[in-house]
Design an enzyme around this catalytic site. Sequence first.
Site, mmCIF file in Angstrom:
data_model
loop_
_atom_site.group_PDB
_atom_site.id
_atom_site.type_symbol
_atom_site.label_atom_id
_atom_site.label_comp_id
_atom_site.label_asym_id
_atom_site.label_seq_id
_atom_site.Cartn_x
_atom_site.Cartn_y
_atom_site.Cartn_z
ATOM 1 N N CYS A 146 -8.065 21.235 9.974
ATOM 2 C CA CYS A 146 -8.477 22.340 9.099
ATOM 3 C C CYS A 146 -7.953 23.694 9.564
ATOM 4 C CB CYS A 146 -9.993 22.346 8.961
ATOM 5 S SG CYS A 146 -10.569 23.312 7.540
ATOM 6 N N LYS A 167 -14.548 27.717 -3.426
ATOM 7 C CA LYS A 167 -14.521 26.854 -2.247
ATOM 8 C C LYS A 167 -14.155 25.427 -2.632
ATOM 9 C CE LYS A 167 -17.216 25.518 1.817
ATOM 10 N NZ LYS A 167 -18.498 25.624 2.536
ATOM 11 N N HIS A 239 -11.360 17.020 6.454
ATOM 12 C CA HIS A 239 -12.210 16.687 7.600
ATOM 13 C C HIS A 239 -12.454 15.180 7.642
ATOM 14 C CE1 HIS A 239 -13.265 20.712 9.024
ATOM 15 N NE2 HIS A 239 -13.285 21.083 7.754
ATOM 16 N N GLU A 241 -12.956 13.425 10.075
ATOM 17 C CA GLU A 241 -13.914 13.109 11.141
ATOM 18 C C GLU A 241 -15.367 13.224 10.688
ATOM 19 O OE1 GLU A 241 -13.826 17.577 11.256
ATOM 20 O OE2 GLU A 241 -12.384 15.984 10.811
ATOM 21 N N ARG A 253 -27.628 24.011 4.478
ATOM 22 C CA ARG A 253 -27.434 25.355 5.033
ATOM 23 C C ARG A 253 -27.233 26.385 3.924
ATOM 24 N NH1 ARG A 253 -22.325 25.225 8.186
ATOM 25 N NH2 ARG A 253 -21.394 25.653 6.141
#
EC number: 2.3.1.46
Length: 358
Positions: A146, A167, A239, A241, A253
């Site tokens: 990233c 986003k 991502h 992972e 969040r």
Amino acid sequence: MPLVANSDLPAFERLREEGETVIPRDVALHQDIREMHIGLLNMMPDAALAATERQFFRLIGESNQIAQFYIHPFTLKEIQRSLEANHYVERYYQTFEQIQAEGLDALIITGANVTQPQLSLEPFWKPLIKVISWAYENVTSTLCSCLATHAVLDFRYGQKRRRLSSKRWGVYSHRVVNRSHPLVRGVNTRFDVPHSRFNEISRDQFEAAGLHVLAESEKGGAHLAVSEDLFRIVFCQGHPEYDSISLLKEYKREILRFASGQRDNYPPFPENYFSPKIQAILEEYQEQIIIARDKDLPLPQLPEPLIVDYLDNTWHDTAEAIINNWMGNVYQITHSDRKRPFMEDIAPDDPLGLRRPT
């Protein structure tokens, strides 16, 4: 093959409890198996520090190469951390100077939180450049995740990341566009990858820099690419992972940010992540949050027990296969002396022999 618990880092015990193969250092020393040493430059914020360790450790440990994997986490002192996190780093992490002195066979560089409009203004910018420059000359291959991908494209290739209109957040389908590269050998030609970012490097930018895109998404953009030599730097914009619950944690969040007034609108669902059943639960929860916020009531708890068991992970097996291929190719060409990146007969500008004329 096994991870070696070469320190008291709590991640090793956590992974052992999850069923991963982790062997004590004293046992490893009595096995006649080749070692591989992988660095993890962990730039993630405090709350994600340990989770990021486990995510990458797990992928490496699931590789089936005949080797013992020693993982060496380190970070950059310029990244602001809490007192508790600094104590954790001091106890369990190595310094970059130790990493340089001892050497590595491979390096993984994580993403990071940014606070400045340009990467070059971040306090970790110059130290990160130092690490990447050292790794290119001294480490067999570096995998950038990233933000690390954006940083390398910026300082090494002059390609600045571009702000997205919204986003890019969710799980997206990708297609392998170069099926002959060893990194994607045996990988499904279509696979999913989570993304979570406000910026991107386009495929045109990768190619303008002389780099080679291996997998991309119609909606998610270019994900997997390699440097001009076809191996010494591996780029990921997504991502792979991530755990099954990583996007859920991010969504939670953002809900808390909305409830505290840090964001104006209620967060949308990450794309292609929640099933219709989960969305129905979360839509009801949204109503409860808005009422609590407007009436200054205690916030209701996110009903995670009703959600977690219904989250599908559609990316981990492909991530595991790609990391397995990466580790296998590093194993084939790295020098037995971990301070030297390649065996004597390996050409640094073509380490896998993919550019040689047939």
